[in-house]
Design an enzyme around this catalytic site. Sequence first.
Site, PDB file in Angstrom:
ATOM      1  N   HIS A 396       0.821  -1.208   0.000  1.00 39.48           N
ATOM      2  CA  HIS A 396       0.000   0.000   0.000  1.00 39.48           C
ATOM      3  C   HIS A 396       0.857   1.261   0.000  1.00 39.48           C
ATOM      4  O   HIS A 396       0.617   2.202  -0.778  1.00 39.48           O
ATOM      5  CB  HIS A 396      -0.931  -0.012   1.225  1.00 39.48           C
ATOM      6  N   CYS A 706       9.670 -20.522 -33.315  1.00 41.39           N
ATOM      7  CA  CYS A 706       8.728 -19.620 -32.650  1.00 41.39           C
ATOM      8  C   CYS A 706       8.676 -19.874 -31.152  1.00 41.39           C
ATOM      9  O   CYS A 706       7.863 -19.273 -30.448  1.00 41.39           O
ATOM     10  CB  CYS A 706       7.328 -19.743 -33.258  1.00 41.39           C
TER      11      CYS A 706
END
Length: 759
Positions: A396, A706
């Site tokens: 926070h 890939c």
Amino acid sequence: MKDVPNILWLEEIRKEDIISVGGKGASLGEMASIGLPVPRAFVVTAQAFRRFLVETGLEKKIFSSLENLDVEDNVALEKAADNAKNLVLKAKMPAAIRDDIKKSYKKMGDELIVAVRSSATAEDLPDASFAGQQETFLNIKGEAALVSSVQKCWASLYGARAIYYRAKQGFDDHTVNIAVVVQQLVHSEKAGVMFTSHPITGEPETIIEGSWGLGEAVVSGTVSPDKYVFDQRKETVTDTYIANKKVEIIADGDHGTKIAEVSKDRQDAQVLSDAEVAKLAMYGKIAENHYGVPQDVEWGVVAGTIYILQSRPITTIGKKEGKGMSQKSDAKVILKGQGAAPGIASGKVIIIRDVKDTGAVKEGDILVTRMTNPDMVPAMRKVAAIITDEGGMTCHAAIVSRELGTPAIVGTRNATNQLKNGQVITVDGEMGFVYEGEIAPKPSAQAPAAGQVVAVSAPIITATSVKVNVSIPEAAARAAATGADGVGLLRIEHLILGLNKTPSWYIVNNREEEFIKELHDGIKIVLDAFPGKPVWVRTLDAPTDEFRNMAGGENEPHEHNPMLGWRGIRRDLQSPDQFRLQIEAFKRLWKDGYENLGIMFPMVSHPEEFIVGKEMMRASGVDVENVALGIMIEIPASALMIEDFIRAGIKFASFGTNDLIQYTLAIDRNNENVADMYNPKHPAVLTLIHNAIQVCRAYNVECSICGQAGSDPKMATWLVEHGITSISANIDAIPKIREAVAKTEKRIILEAARTKDAE
């Protein structure tokens, strides 16, 4: 608005529904739609809340009490907040809303344990996080407890901190509603928060913080968590910090949570393995690509399974540029912590041990506390800097400080004991250093003068094609902006998993056209972004465990290892109707003129599979001789039999190294016991790749890669040296791969020229 029901299920929700389900609810719906592992949930809509206010006669009473309120007057603020909350809590919930909540809860499962989370309609916006302003209730069981918790969430919209925050952010109380997310509680064994890009600089580094138990311990700053940095360019963990984690938050019986002491053997143990960090980073990147902006993601892990619990935009990147300390040799560092919000500030220390003491905080003070909470936000707005004992970059204190533009250091462990009230100090919120006395920041570097010539490098041209991997259509524009030579892998799993219904569900319910259109339209977005460039689409390759949690997945087989099970082309060939729907989407795209579309079959182990698949496409009306059909080389068998595949008619082949490495070495890269043995450059793997490349070159068949290894510049160099035709990398890796390819090609040409001259 009036037609929106009291309840919406997660699968019905998209980001456009934020006005009904709030930021948290909309985000959960979006994440579920793109196939991320989100626990099931429903949302009590904002319209239900507004109906509650109207039908109980509270609407005018509450808003009139908040008009002309001076939020800086703490006494008046607390009085107005208490009055509004009590009105909400004491009112009787309308029967229709209460019954809808109970019915939905029962549908989720008898006596299911849930988390009840507030989701305000003005939260998780790109420029305001509203972190912790409304309530969350964990470990809730039973209809009565659930209904009560929903009403408490509604009341929390009028808490003092929430009213104050809205006023300071410029939000009108009349227009802000609240929805409530009711979600199956994940009893996390370990949990935390992830930033998909660096929350201060925006660099492509995934920052993950985690600790034992529920994630609330990390979010609140109750514990200083482990910290992991995953470099997206290098695809590796570059930094690991193991904290001493003395407490955890766990479920407390049938209701609520409690703080418990962590056993001695776990206090200094590493929470996440490198494999778990990599998997979390992958999920985070999918979320970031989908939203188009870096994300703040909450996650939890149970029995090795990762769950994504929340995602919202990072609201702080680039908000305040940090300035370094002046070069002063006698500057004394008296305390160190983790730099959580950039900037330099000097001032007097004020130590706050209880939120009741925040009234003593003055403008320009440096707030020092064990950890902040939302009730401290008014005080946090006044101070020049913030220092905490506990917490990490995702707690926070860190999130709010970055949003406020206030320098902050967290996780110092003993600031409240080491520093003294009234002591003058200087805080470097970027480096995490606390200096004795007042020290001025060094001047910031000046921008180039007007008219000054700035060199711009020319685009790099390579003979080896450098393509890009795409997972979701929403990432197409960003992928195309890299200048890639095409798409070497378009995964359609996220298109299908995002529907939250299996292909068989559409077949059984006579809604095949809906499925085909979704697939067609999603692929079309990517094709449109790469006009005239090859786009290779991989047919469906979803393991059974991913289908099982979707509508229509009730009869999915339970496989001991789904990755080695019924997936890829082997499943499509045994489920011809499922394959037929994909073929129909491809047919329409070819008919629309997208000649650059190529289709590749995954998980092939024998040429016969390619032949059968090709014939099924021919039988469906595809001119198979004049479209590009290829295969993924993911199984050693396909690498060893590549010549037979070429004779069967493949137009291209692409290495799926993630699986090829695992299957060659018998290594599960998600198994922490053997993950460190996962080696893309193992001689056996390189031999398989080299030999397959040479066969493809001999037959003039395009050979590509890939898999993850294609995003590694060193591997790219090796591949070019061994003659690969193209390399497809992740979006962020394209610049470095193109540079590596260009350098390698130039070196090969130069060496060849020198050899010729020597002869």
